[in-house]
Design a protein around this motif. Structure first.
Motif, PDB file in Angstrom:
ATOM      1  N   PHE A 199       0.796  -1.228  -0.296  1.00 13.61           N
ATOM      2  CA  PHE A 199       0.024  -0.013   0.159  1.00 13.61           C
ATOM      3  C   PHE A 199       0.889   1.050   0.012  1.00 13.61           C
ATOM      4  N   PHE A 255      -6.563  -2.256   4.710  1.00 14.12           N
ATOM      5  CA  PHE A 255      -6.363  -1.991   2.950  1.00 14.12           C
ATOM      6  C   PHE A 255      -6.451  -3.259   2.152  1.00 14.12           C
ATOM      7  N   TYR A 256      -6.199  -4.295   2.810  1.00 12.08           N
ATOM      8  CA  TYR A 256      -6.488  -5.565   1.919  1.00 12.08           C
ATOM      9  C   TYR A 256      -8.033  -5.886   1.371  1.00 12.08           C
ATOM     10  N   ILE A 261       3.281  -1.711  12.478  1.00 14.91           N
ATOM     11  CA  ILE A 261       2.019  -1.068  11.524  1.00 14.91           C
ATOM     12  C   ILE A 261       0.832  -1.832  12.181  1.00 14.91           C
ATOM     13  N   LEU A 287      -5.371  -1.857  10.425  1.00 15.35           N
ATOM     14  CA  LEU A 287      -4.841  -0.990   8.976  1.00 15.35           C
ATOM     15  C   LEU A 287      -4.879  -1.825   7.783  1.00 15.35           C
ATOM     16  N   ILE A 288      -3.827  -2.739   8.250  1.00 19.41           N
ATOM     17  CA  ILE A 288      -3.314  -3.596   7.011  1.00 19.41           C
ATOM     18  C   ILE A 288      -4.644  -4.421   6.269  1.00 19.41           C
ATOM     19  N   TYR A 311      -3.470   4.566  -8.760  1.00 22.55           N
ATOM     20  CA  TYR A 311      -1.962   4.599  -8.316  1.00 22.55           C
ATOM     21  C   TYR A 311      -2.113   3.775  -7.122  1.00 22.55           C
ATOM     22  N   PRO A 312      -0.890   2.816  -6.772  1.00 26.48           N
ATOM     23  CA  PRO A 312      -0.783   1.975  -5.578  1.00 26.48           C
ATOM     24  C   PRO A 312      -0.706   2.742  -4.329  1.00 26.48           C
ATOM     25  N   ASN A 313      -0.402   4.078  -4.169  1.00 25.64           N
ATOM     26  CA  ASN A 313      -0.500   4.756  -2.974  1.00 25.64           C
ATOM     27  C   ASN A 313      -1.978   5.066  -2.774  1.00 25.64           C
ATOM     28  N   TYR A 355      -8.136   1.135 -12.593  1.00 27.27           N
ATOM     29  CA  TYR A 355      -6.741   1.186 -11.887  1.00 27.27           C
ATOM     30  C   TYR A 355      -6.573   2.561 -11.098  1.00 27.27           C
ATOM     31  N   GLN A 365     -11.754  12.259  -3.438  1.00 22.13           N
ATOM     32  CA  GLN A 365     -10.800  11.279  -3.199  1.00 22.13           C
ATOM     33  C   GLN A 365     -11.092   9.720  -3.834  1.00 22.13           C
ATOM     34  N   GLU A 401     -10.954   7.952  13.669  1.00 20.14           N
ATOM     35  CA  GLU A 401     -11.650   8.519  12.642  1.00 20.14           C
ATOM     36  C   GLU A 401     -12.973   7.939  12.469  1.00 20.14           C
ATOM     37  N   LEU A 439      -8.518  -3.163  -1.089  1.00 19.86           N
ATOM     38  CA  LEU A 439      -7.970  -3.565  -2.422  1.00 19.86           C
ATOM     39  C   LEU A 439      -8.933  -4.343  -3.334  1.00 19.86           C
ATOM     40  N   GLN A 492      -7.137   9.915   2.063  1.00 21.57           N
ATOM     41  CA  GLN A 492      -6.221  10.507   3.225  1.00 21.57           C
ATOM     42  C   GLN A 492      -7.065  11.286   3.953  1.00 21.57           C
ATOM     43  N   TRP A 493      -8.219  11.898   3.475  1.00 23.23           N
ATOM     44  CA  TRP A 493      -8.987  12.637   4.198  1.00 23.23           C
ATOM     45  C   TRP A 493     -10.238  11.869   4.700  1.00 23.23           C
ATOM     46  N   ARG A 533      -1.293  15.809   5.571  1.00 27.35           N
ATOM     47  CA  ARG A 533      -1.658  14.806   4.337  1.00 27.35           C
ATOM     48  C   ARG A 533      -2.177  15.889   3.049  1.00 27.35           C
ATOM     49  N   GLU A 535      -5.379   4.123   0.342  1.00 22.63           N
ATOM     50  CA  GLU A 535      -5.662   4.978   1.684  1.00 22.63           C
ATOM     51  C   GLU A 535      -6.411   6.126   1.242  1.00 22.63           C
ATOM     52  N   THR A 544       3.672   4.076  10.154  1.00 21.60           N
ATOM     53  CA  THR A 544       4.451   4.232  11.658  1.00 21.60           C
ATOM     54  C   THR A 544       4.851   5.519  12.161  1.00 21.60           C
TER      55      THR A 544
END
Lengths: 267, 155, 412
Positions: free
Chosen positions: A92, C10-11, C2, C6-7, C22-24, C20, C350, C370, C14, C29-30, A176, C27, A192
């Protein structure tokens, strides 16, 4: 002064003429002054348009070029980057990644980048319908006018004098905003450290005379890094001798990351 | 002014407030902030001081000139050692330590490892030598025929 | 380490990505907290602009709600930075925004606009407006509370007519500064989004003004709801001057709603007509994840329905009781609609990948920093603060004086 002579019509008239003439010249001088003021910023703009690029003034000034025709999609770059920069290994967060484009004969475009290409790409289905296909490595675009730096509220991300955008991990507040502002999706939120993170051209390497890790391990030389201020450097020669393009040029970010052989479908 | 005492007191509070903000602000600005630009100049040194993991091709040649000589005459001439072997800075630093040896090339089965570059893919540029892993001697490790540092098969 | 939660999240995310990205971009962000931030700031600006209508523009019909609007604005402003701070990766470093502000950053400038608005505009305005009450309360209230008021008087108990006239003068001057400040405050929030060229859904010059008008709409609706609710709480009939007050609020509500809706429609029409490279994927988002929150809640329930309602009672001669019901329902719908609008801007912007080739998702959790719970707390908090403020600084007495004369209600 008009009022004093106001009793006689002719006098008023001549005074008025006199007044208007004087006013005319007054207006003229004032207009000239205003024109000068108006013109100066315009002139400043005109000069800025023809301003020589920063790499003519500052040594070194880093640049990056990608030869799309040489990328074989092996993903060594993305892996080396994660190791070199302690990027979390989960799929990610990436400072660099490799995209695969498959453009079908009917115009349909398929893009993927599973785990940035580190583990390879699954085989393409029905290859007979493919018109063209290629890999595109992505990383920080080294924007000369970086939107990410522009929006940082506290000055925690900045462009160094040698043209690289860095992040001050001890100063970033983790809002961010920069991640939102980067048009290329190259920033992420470090899970982290709780700060923004991004490709910094391996600043700890390039300042020691080494190449960025991704360039170091690229087996085909698809990634070219170097000093734009040196006209004989590999990156200067490559960018000046080839027809190169940048990503999203309409945004005016002026990337110093250039691509050779970039297809119109690449975004 | 007789009936404006409260306003004067308020103004005094505001002045004190603004002044203390300015003073506190000066105290809180980090030492090297603004020396070069609108950032902490010290951050640059901090980022530079991060340890290097990939030593770079030149570091390997010092000891392994035999391999680099062999490689330089082959199709793999342009490939740097760490592309396959993985990061070697720790090994270059301490060549005797067994833990520090770069072993990326051993992390996967040989055929998969070589396949990262050489497996058949229509997306790879045509100059790239590719094989169908399922067809091309599927049972044998690549190194039975191809020497990694000089992969051309002698005929 | 981590966070494993969270992980996993995200999985899961996914799996829900289409096309498609972008990989980042997995998440988002806001989160919902940043949805609340423009919502709350909007309520601040809107309520203040309503109050200033009374003070500067002499819309005396709304005088009964004037002080309440002012306190509402203050209560929400005190909470406004909370969702922002809660969202920061390093909340303890938030002070940097005031210490080394980057003058190119809309967000940095917002820190100063906020401080200016809080200290110079709202606190001072409230203080000058309430000074007479504070002095009286400092003499009549029992011990611990008395000290509190005593401090607030700054040790001056001069409430002679000349002193009060001065207060009024300064108060008016502050309101005159306050109106452009309120415009600036919320215009800036709009600019924070509107200036991000990387996200076409945000990037429009109309964004500040769209935000401003939706802020006015939501602020006016909030004052309407709070005023009607507090009248009901106090057992007061909304008749006479009070009815006139809500009628007038409703009139301004309708006008600003029409302007706000037109601006939003204009922006959408422009986007659809220009149909730039990101348009196709935007439509996919509108038909999919934004269908409910944008087309149904924001546009239909939050704008069209209240517009019809409020417009109808303006034209037709309906009974007061029906009018009041319409006002209450419309205001609540509008408050919901503007909240949805903030969601659609912040979260919607987003969803679309900057590659314009795919769409990501967002799952609002219940617990966590959040999650829905903390969002609810942040939304309820200003109401609680308002309740305390109303107790400390009763907004009724002086403002209700005209009511006293007409309806003759005893003031509690």
């Amino acid at each position: 002064m008009n009022g004093k002579r106001g009793h006689s019509d002719t006098l008023t008239l001549s005074a008025g003429r006199d007044f208007s003439r004087r006013r005319f010249f007054g207006v003229l001088t004032r207009a000239a002054a205003v024109w000068g003021l108006l013109l100066n910023p315009l002139k400043a703009f005109a000069i800025r348009l023809h301003e020589s690029p920063p790499w003519r003034k500052k040594k070194p000034y880093w640049g990056f070029a990608v030869d799309i025709d040489k990328c074989i999609g092996c993903g060594r770059c993305a892996e080396a980057c994660k190791v070199e920069n302690d990027v979390p290994r989960e799929p990610f967060w990436f400072r660099t990644w490799v995209e695969r484009y498959v453009i079908r004969k009917d115009g349909e475009v398929e893009v993927d980048s599973p785990n940035a290409g580190i583990d390879g790409f699954p085989p393409t289905q029905s290859p007979e319908t493919v018109a063209r296909t290629f890999f595109v490595p992505k990383l920080c675009n080294l924007c000369e006018k970086s939107p990410c730096v522009q929006v940082c509220p506290v000055g925690a991300t900045f462009k160094t004098e040698d043209g690289v955008v860095l992040i001050d991990r001890d100063y970033c507040i983790g809002c961010r905003y920069c991640i939102q502002a980067c048009p290329y999706g190259t920033r992420y939120f470090h899970p982290t450290l709780h700060v923004a993170d991004k490709c910094n051209m391996c600043y700890h390497r390039i300042t020691k005379g080494l190449k960025p890790a991704c360039v170091e391990v690229c087996p085909t030389g698809a990634r070219i890094f170097g000093d734009l201020s040196d006209p004989n450097s590999e990156v200067s020669k490559f960018s000046s001798e080839n027809r190169v393009n940048v990503l999203k040029p309409h945004l005016g970010t002026q990337p110093k990351l250039v691509y050779k052989g970039m297809d119109k479908e690449v975004r | 002014m007789k009936n404006a005492r409260h306003v004067l007191r308020l103004a005094a509070i505001l002045v004190v407030g603004v002044t203390s903000f300015i003073v506190v602000r000066r105290l809180l600005v980090p030492a090297t902030f603004g020396e070069i630009g609108h950032y902490r100049a010290a951050a640059i040194e901090q980022i530079k001081s991060k340890p290097v993991r990939h030593a770079g091709a030149d570091a390997c040649v010092d000891c392994h000139s035999d391999v680099s000589d062999l490689k330089s005459t082959s199709k793999h001439a342009g490939i740097h050692c760490e592309s396959c072997h993985g990061p070697g800075a720790a090994h270059a630093e301490d060549p005797d330590s067994a833990d520090a040896r770069p072993t990326r090339h051993l992390a996967q089965p040989r055929r998969l490892f070589c396949g990262a570059c050489h497996s058949e893919s229509i997306s790879r540029p045509p100059f790239m030598r590719q094989v169908h892993l399922e067809i091309h001697y599927p049972k044998q490790p690549c190194t039975d025929c191809h020497q990694s540092h000089h992969p051309e098969v002698e005929k | 380490m981590i966070d494993s939660h969270l992980i996993n999240e995200f999985y899961e995310a996914l799996e829900r990505v289409s096309g498609y990205i972008y990989p980042n971009e997995i998440e988002l962000q806001w989160s919902v907290l940043i949805v609340l931030y423009p919502y709350i700031t909007g309520l601040v600006a809107g309520a203040f602009i309503l109050a200033s209508l009374v003070r500067v523009f002499k819309v005396d019909e709304m005088a009964p709600a004037y002080r309440l609007a002012l306190l509402t604005s203050l209560a929400f402003l005190l909470v406004a930075p909370m969702p922002l701070n809660a969202h920061l990766g390093h909340p303890e470093r938030a002070y940097e925004i005031l210490v080394t502000p980057n003058t190119n950053s809309a967000m940095a400038m917002f820190g100063f606009v906020y401080l200016w608005y809080l200290t110079i505009v709202l606190l001072l305005e409230v203080w000058f407006d309430y000074r007479k009450d504070i002095v009286i309360l400092s003499k009549t209230k029992p011990a611990p509370l008395r000290w509190f008021y005593k401090i607030l008087t700054l040790g001056v108990d001069d409430i002679s007519p000349r002193a009060l006239a001065l207060d009024d003068k300064i108060g008016r001057a502050i309101t005159v500064i306050g109106v452009p400040s309120a415009v600036l405050l919320h215009g800036y929030v709009g600019f924070i989004f509107g200036s991000i060229k990387a996200i076409p859904w945000w990037s429009t010059a109309l964004m500040p003004i769209i935000f401003l008008f939706s802020a006015m709409v939501s602020g006016i609706a909030a004052v309407m709801v709070i005023y009607m609710f507090s009248c009901w709480l106090r057992g007061e009939q909304i008749v006479g001057a009070r009815m006139k007050c809500v009628d007038t609020i409703a009139r301004y509500l309708l006008v600003s709603l029409i302007v706000s809706f037109s601006l939003e429609a204009l922006e959408m029409i422009q986007k659809a007509y220009e149909a730039e490279e990101h348009y196709d994927i935007t439509v996919v988002m509108l038909e999919g994840m934004l269908y409910l929150s944008m087309l149904v809640v924001q546009v239909f329930l939050g704008s069209i329905v209240p517009m019809i309602f409020l417009g109808f009672v303006r034209i037709a001669n309906v009974h007061e009781r029906v009018r009041k019901a319409v006002y209450a329902v419309s205001s609540l719908l509008i408050l919901l609609g503007v909240l949805a609008m903030r969601w659609n801007v912040v979260i919607g912007g987003q969803f679309v990948s900057k590659s314009f080739r795919g769409i990501t998702t967002y799952k609002l959790g219940i617990a966590g920093r959040e999650g829905l719970l903390s969002a609810a707390i942040i939304l309820i908090l200003p109401v609680l603060i308002l309740a305390v403020l109303v107790k400390l600084f009763p907004p009724w007495e002086s403002a209700d004086k005209p009511t006293e004369a007409t309806a003759g209600d005893p003031i509690s």
